[in-house]
Design a protein around this motif. Structure first.
Motif, mmCIF file in Angstrom:
data_model
loop_
_atom_site.group_PDB
_atom_site.id
_atom_site.type_symbol
_atom_site.label_atom_id
_atom_site.label_comp_id
_atom_site.label_asym_id
_atom_site.label_seq_id
_atom_site.Cartn_x
_atom_site.Cartn_y
_atom_site.Cartn_z
ATOM 1 N N GLU A 88 0.968 -1.415 -0.119
ATOM 2 C CA GLU A 88 -0.180 -0.144 0.081
ATOM 3 C C GLU A 88 1.012 0.907 -0.015
ATOM 4 N N LEU A 89 0.209 1.547 -1.084
ATOM 5 C CA LEU A 89 1.480 3.247 -1.060
ATOM 6 C C LEU A 89 0.144 4.511 -1.384
ATOM 7 N N ARG A 90 0.901 5.238 -1.098
ATOM 8 C CA ARG A 90 0.998 7.053 -0.774
ATOM 9 C C ARG A 90 1.546 8.016 -1.185
ATOM 10 N N TYR A 91 0.523 8.837 -2.279
ATOM 11 C CA TYR A 91 1.275 9.953 -3.502
ATOM 12 C C TYR A 91 0.477 11.348 -2.726
ATOM 13 N N GLU A 92 1.394 11.804 -1.667
ATOM 14 C CA GLU A 92 0.304 13.135 -1.621
ATOM 15 C C GLU A 92 1.133 14.647 -2.434
ATOM 16 N N PHE A 93 0.299 15.074 -3.699
ATOM 17 C CA PHE A 93 0.346 16.196 -3.996
ATOM 18 C C PHE A 93 0.208 17.783 -3.499
ATOM 19 N N THR A 94 1.387 18.284 -2.798
ATOM 20 C CA THR A 94 1.526 19.532 -2.752
ATOM 21 C C THR A 94 1.321 20.748 -3.676
ATOM 22 N N LYS A 95 1.131 22.101 -3.719
ATOM 23 C CA LYS A 95 1.465 22.606 -4.148
ATOM 24 C C LYS A 95 3.325 22.627 -5.482
ATOM 25 N N ASP A 96 3.924 22.874 -4.639
ATOM 26 C CA ASP A 96 5.222 22.474 -5.788
ATOM 27 C C ASP A 96 6.092 20.740 -5.453
ATOM 28 N N SER A 97 5.179 19.903 -5.238
ATOM 29 C CA SER A 97 6.416 18.481 -4.261
ATOM 30 C C SER A 97 5.104 17.329 -4.730
ATOM 31 N N VAL A 98 5.924 16.359 -4.422
ATOM 32 C CA VAL A 98 4.997 15.147 -4.643
ATOM 33 C C VAL A 98 5.903 13.416 -3.578
ATOM 34 N N TYR A 99 4.911 13.389 -2.901
ATOM 35 C CA TYR A 99 5.555 12.512 -1.166
ATOM 36 C C TYR A 99 5.324 11.452 -1.749
ATOM 37 N N GLU A 100 6.097 10.239 -1.510
ATOM 38 C CA GLU A 100 5.274 8.546 -1.385
ATOM 39 C C GLU A 100 5.538 8.182 -0.665
ATOM 40 N N ASP A 101 4.538 7.500 0.769
ATOM 41 C CA ASP A 101 4.606 7.393 2.180
ATOM 42 C C ASP A 101 4.424 5.744 1.484
ATOM 43 N N ILE A 102 5.069 5.052 2.101
ATOM 44 C CA ILE A 102 4.940 3.446 2.058
ATOM 45 C C ILE A 102 3.896 3.030 3.776
ATOM 46 N N HIS A 152 12.257 0.255 -1.959
ATOM 47 C CA HIS A 152 12.158 1.626 -1.497
ATOM 48 C C HIS A 152 12.983 1.456 -0.392
ATOM 49 N N LYS A 153 13.768 2.127 -0.410
ATOM 50 C CA LYS A 153 15.271 2.468 0.974
ATOM 51 C C LYS A 153 14.018 3.236 2.097
ATOM 52 N N PHE A 154 13.428 4.040 2.039
ATOM 53 C CA PHE A 154 12.876 5.449 3.018
ATOM 54 C C PHE A 154 11.043 4.808 2.373
ATOM 55 N N THR A 155 10.158 5.129 4.093
ATOM 56 C CA THR A 155 9.114 5.171 4.038
ATOM 57 C C THR A 155 8.254 6.085 3.264
ATOM 58 N N ARG A 156 9.176 6.863 3.939
ATOM 59 C CA ARG A 156 8.400 8.665 3.309
ATOM 60 C C ARG A 156 10.012 9.482 2.877
ATOM 61 N N LEU A 157 9.008 10.346 1.415
ATOM 62 C CA LEU A 157 10.070 10.421 0.693
ATOM 63 C C LEU A 157 9.281 11.215 -0.627
ATOM 64 N N GLN A 158 10.104 12.722 -0.685
ATOM 65 C CA GLN A 158 10.205 13.568 -1.380
ATOM 66 C C GLN A 158 10.499 13.254 -2.762
ATOM 67 N N VAL A 159 9.754 12.951 -3.403
ATOM 68 C CA VAL A 159 9.999 12.603 -5.096
ATOM 69 C C VAL A 159 9.862 13.113 -6.148
ATOM 70 N N LEU A 160 9.481 14.302 -6.017
ATOM 71 C CA LEU A 160 9.654 15.300 -7.085
ATOM 72 C C LEU A 160 9.292 16.946 -6.403
ATOM 73 N N LYS A 161 9.640 17.279 -7.171
ATOM 74 C CA LYS A 161 9.228 19.182 -6.796
ATOM 75 C C LYS A 161 9.862 19.849 -8.141
ATOM 76 N N THR A 162 8.537 21.347 -8.225
ATOM 77 C CA THR A 162 8.981 22.004 -8.799
ATOM 78 C C THR A 162 9.883 22.826 -8.637
ATOM 79 N N PRO A 163 10.812 23.472 -9.907
ATOM 80 C CA PRO A 163 10.261 23.322 -11.841
ATOM 81 C C PRO A 163 10.839 21.814 -11.964
#
Length: 259
Positions: free
Chosen positions: A146-160, A169-180
């Motif tokens: 089970e995974l969750r992806y959280e989309f904020t105004k400038d980032s994507v976070y992955e939660d295992i 995946h090494k980390f249970t929570r990770l900021q995987v993407l960021k703008t720009p």
């Protein structure tokens, strides 16, 4: 003079509006464009040593107050059963060792029979150890994901949420993407276990099907040495490639084979 003031005020208002758009929903929409946008979307991945995992986008939820969007993804992981067999072998080896130690103790009459009898009522010597090992083996063999992806105004976070022992995946929570979303964008993220991860977008472009992609590299200094993780996200598809380079020199990778 009046015309100049009106023109200046209009220009300032326009700049302010553009700035808000860039910092708000526009950035979030850009990030979300690298993921599927419909519930029921499914992926299948294959990787090192017969590793397989499948997952489905079950739910898309938007918080009306924060405007943050959460994707809930569930699935299953394969390719880990052999580890369970090794665990069982380890259990039996340790059990044989216990028997040898018990045989040696038969020649030792220094212990009190009454004390030993009391202990036996609560513990058979190897009984509690066996239960603990059995629990560990069951946890290691879990295939639930089970995974969750959280989309904020400038980032994507992955939660295992579940499956962290089997998912590479090494980390249970990770900021995987960021703008720009452009080459050279960097950020630092501290994981729940206080590991500092340095992330950088190292490549952007289009694949053979003209789909935009972004490649991100994550680096962390662990106790064992340097750990590096590389991921590729594609427009409308999400994560399509994953590679982990471990401190011991080993590499684990997987990629999407169907969606």
């Amino acid at each position: 003079m009046r015309f100049r003031r009106i023109a200046a005020a209009t220009a300032i208002a326009l700049i302010f509006a553009v700035t808000l758009a860039g910092c708000g929903g526009g950035g979030q929409k850009k990030l979300m464009s690298y993921f599927p946008d419909e519930e029921g979307y499914s992926w299948e991945y294959e990787g090192t040593d017969g590793y397989v995992h499948r997952m489905t986008l079950d739910d898309i939820y938007e918080d009306s107050s924060t405007k943050e969007v959460t994707f809930t993804i569930t699935g299953e992981i394969e390719g880990i059963e052999e580890e369970d067999d090794d665990d069982v072998d380890d259990v039996w080896s340790a059990f044989d060792l216990e028997e040898e130690e018990e045989e040696e103790e038969e020649d030792d009459w220094s212990w009190s029979w009454d004390d030993e009898e009391d202990d036996d009522e609560d513990d058979w010597g190897w009984g509690s150890w066996w239960d603990d090992e059995e629990d560990t083996a069951a946890t290691a063999g879990s295939t639930t994901l089970e995974l969750r992806y959280e989309f904020t105004k400038d980032s994507v976070y992955e939660d295992i949420i579940d499956g962290e022992l089997a998912l590479p995946h090494k980390f249970t929570r990770l900021q995987v993407l960021k703008t720009p979303i452009k080459k050279g964008t960097k950020w630092t993220y501290e994981t729940p276990d206080w590991t500092e991860v340095e992330a950088e977008i190292i490549e952007v472009g289009k694949d053979d099907d003209k789909l935009d992609y972004v490649k991100v590299q994550y680096t962390a200094e662990l106790y064992e040495g340097t750990y590096t993780e590389t991921r590729v996200y594609k427009k409308g598809l999400g994560l399509v490639e994953f590679t982990a380079d471990n401190p011991d020199g080993s590499t684990f990778s997987y990629s999407v084979i169907s969606w």
